[in-house]
Enzyme design. Structure first.
Site, PDB file in Angstrom:
ATOM      1  NE  ARG A  94     -72.961  22.454  -8.574  1.00  0.00           N
ATOM      2  CZ  ARG A  94     -72.688  21.356  -7.902  1.00  0.00           C
ATOM      3  NH1 ARG A  94     -71.581  21.253  -7.206  1.00  0.00           N
ATOM      4  NH2 ARG A  94     -73.521  20.344  -7.928  1.00  0.00           N
TER       5      ARG A  94
ATOM      6  CD  GLU B   5     -72.284  20.145 -13.537  1.00  0.00           C
ATOM      7  OE1 GLU B   5     -73.171  20.089 -12.688  1.00  0.00           O
ATOM      8  OE2 GLU B   5     -71.264  19.433 -13.495  1.00  0.00           O
TER       9      GLU B   5
ATOM     10  CG  HIS C 267     -76.365  15.553 -11.602  1.00  0.00           C
ATOM     11  ND1 HIS C 267     -76.598  14.222 -11.407  1.00  0.00           N
ATOM     12  CD2 HIS C 267     -75.204  15.824 -10.946  1.00  0.00           C
ATOM     13  CE1 HIS C 267     -75.627  13.698 -10.666  1.00  0.00           C
ATOM     14  NE2 HIS C 267     -74.774  14.664 -10.364  1.00  0.00           N
TER      15      HIS C 267
ATOM     16  NE  ARG D 231     -74.024  10.131  -3.862  1.00  0.00           N
ATOM     17  CZ  ARG D 231     -74.112  11.205  -4.645  1.00  0.00           C
ATOM     18  NH1 ARG D 231     -75.289  11.699  -4.965  1.00  0.00           N
ATOM     19  NH2 ARG D 231     -73.030  11.785  -5.112  1.00  0.00           N
TER      20      ARG D 231
ATOM     21  CG  ASN E 134     -68.842  24.101  -7.533  1.00  0.00           C
ATOM     22  OD1 ASN E 134     -69.392  24.007  -6.434  1.00  0.00           O
ATOM     23  ND2 ASN E 134     -68.819  23.104  -8.389  1.00  0.00           N
TER      24      ASN E 134
END
Ligand code: ADP
Length: 396
Positions: free
Chosen positions: A91, A383, A180, A241, A7
């Site tokens: 990823r 993940e 996601h 955010r 990743n």
């Protein structure tokens, strides 16, 4: 069969080597500050001490060289030679409409990924650097790309289209993509298993609540709605955010003298629970401050919980029902109080929490009471394992 999962971020590289017969992690690590002073790679092999390599890493390839040496070293390693790595899973963040599933990486795929980079300028180029470096170092090992957006390619047009002029979709690919996806896919499969049901028969809502947060409605195993959009800025309130706001706020601020770059920075880095509370972007700090009576910290949490609850309500409508709600990621897996605050507002779904079960951490479990009409679960996301599973499936 051993699968290496990679990743790559712009200045970081996370990795895990998994033995896919047992699905156990053999070794894992993280290289940080690649290309800047003070680069360091932390490596941890199962059953061995954690070790830090503090040496210059100009590029991601330098980091890969160090990690591969570590994997085969007698002191810190877990394999005798790199030939024991059967495949590499990468990823990859943005697959646009080109990639609806994971793919075996070849020259054509790399070219198409480059085309998607425009939509994720911070992430995709870093992912491609990692892919190219692996190709050089492990030229005969098959590689697979697993996209964060791919799981959401099953969204119907009514959910993914923005009511903007249609030409903007045709010319600039402006639509909802969602993120996601690897996490939402993983936890929905695990939830079906935990419920003892076939995923095809279930309506699930997955709440991935971390620094970045998104919800996903999963009907019959397919994503039908999700809260992030063209970019990961949309939807819920997050660590820094803002999530969904009136879009007219942007030209309003520009007219007040803010540059577009400043507004972008405000929305991505200075908003969310940090912006509202003024305390921190870390939910632990904000929960602590709220407990001590900080009103703005409490407001930041109230907004967060309210948005999760109202989004769940919308997704129940989108699927015409729900069988199970899943909590995952940093906050979803660990915050007993946030799960309670959210579930307390879901009476209309007949949800009752099992207080003892809700106070546990770290394992997949049902946290609703036996007579709760809708099941509530905590599922630790994984993940890397999902990427490794997809990789093995495709190269078998
Ligand atoms: P990301 O991968 O998006 O950076 P994570 O999924 O690791 O984020 O989640 C990080 C967030 O989870 C942080 O804001 C952190 O405060 C929160 N978190 C972790 N543990 C707890 C806890 N015990 N209680 C509340 N929040 C927690």
């Amino acid at each position: 069969m051993n699968v290496l999962v990679i990743n790559c971020g712009s200045s970081s590289l996370k990795y895990q080597l998994l033995d896919m017969t047992t699905e156990k992690v053999m070794a894992k690590g993280l290289a940080e500050r690649i290309g800047i002073d003070g680069s360091v790679l932390t490596h941890e092999a199962a059953g061995k001490d954690k070790v830090k390599f503090e040496q210059a890493m100009e590029t991601h390839k330098d980091a890969l060289n160090i990690l591969m040496d570590a994997l085969v070293s007698p002191a810190h390693g877990v394999i005798k030679s790199l030939e024991e790595i059967s495949a590499v899973g990468h990823r990859t963040v943005h697959g646009a409409e080109t990639f609806c599933d994971s793919v075996v990486i070849n020259a054509d795929v790399i070219e198409k990924m480059e085309e998607c980079s425009e939509l994720a300028p911070l992430h995709n180029p870093a992912n491609l650097i990692g892919i190219r470096a692996c190709q050089e170092l492990l030229p005969n090992v098959p590689m697979v790309g697993v996209f964060d957006t791919a799981f959401h390619q099953t969204l119907p047009a009514e959910a993914f289209m923005y009511p903007l002029p249609y030409e903007l979709y045709e010319e600039h690919k402006i639509r909802k993509y969602g993120f996601h996806g690897t996490s939402h896919k993983f936890v929905s499969r695990a939830a079906a298993e935990l419920m003892g049901e076939k995923i095809e028969n279930l309506k699930l809502i997955s709440c991935h609540l971390g620094n970045g947060a998104s919800l996903c409605a999963i009907k019959g195993g397919k994503s039908v709605e999700t809260s992030m959009g063209l970019t990961p800025l949309a939807g819920l309130e997050m660590g820094t955010r803002c999530g969904d706001i009136d879009p007219a706020i942007i030209p309003f601020l520009v007219n007040k003298g803010y540059s577009v770059k400043e507004v972008d920075e405000i929305m991505n880095k200075k908003s969310g629970v940090l912006g509202v509370s003024g305390v921190s972007s870390d939910f632990r700090d904000v929960e602590g401050a709220a407990d001590e009576g900080n009103k703005r910290a409490q407001l930041a949490l109230d907004i967060f919980h309210y948005r999760v609850v109202t989004t769940i309500g919308a997704y129940v409508a989108a699927m015409d029902g729900v069988d199970g709600i899943i909590f995952t990621a940093g906050l979803g897996e660990n915050s007993v109080t946030s799960r309670k605050a959210i579930c307390d507002r879901l009476n209309f779904l007949g949800i009752k929490l099992d207080v003892t079960a809700n106070s546990q951490r770290g394992k997949a479990m049902i946290i609703s009471a036996a007579d709760s009409k809708t099941k509530v679960m905590v599922i630790p996301t994984n993940e890397e394992l999902m990427i490794a599973r997809d990789t093995m499936e495709l190269v078998k």
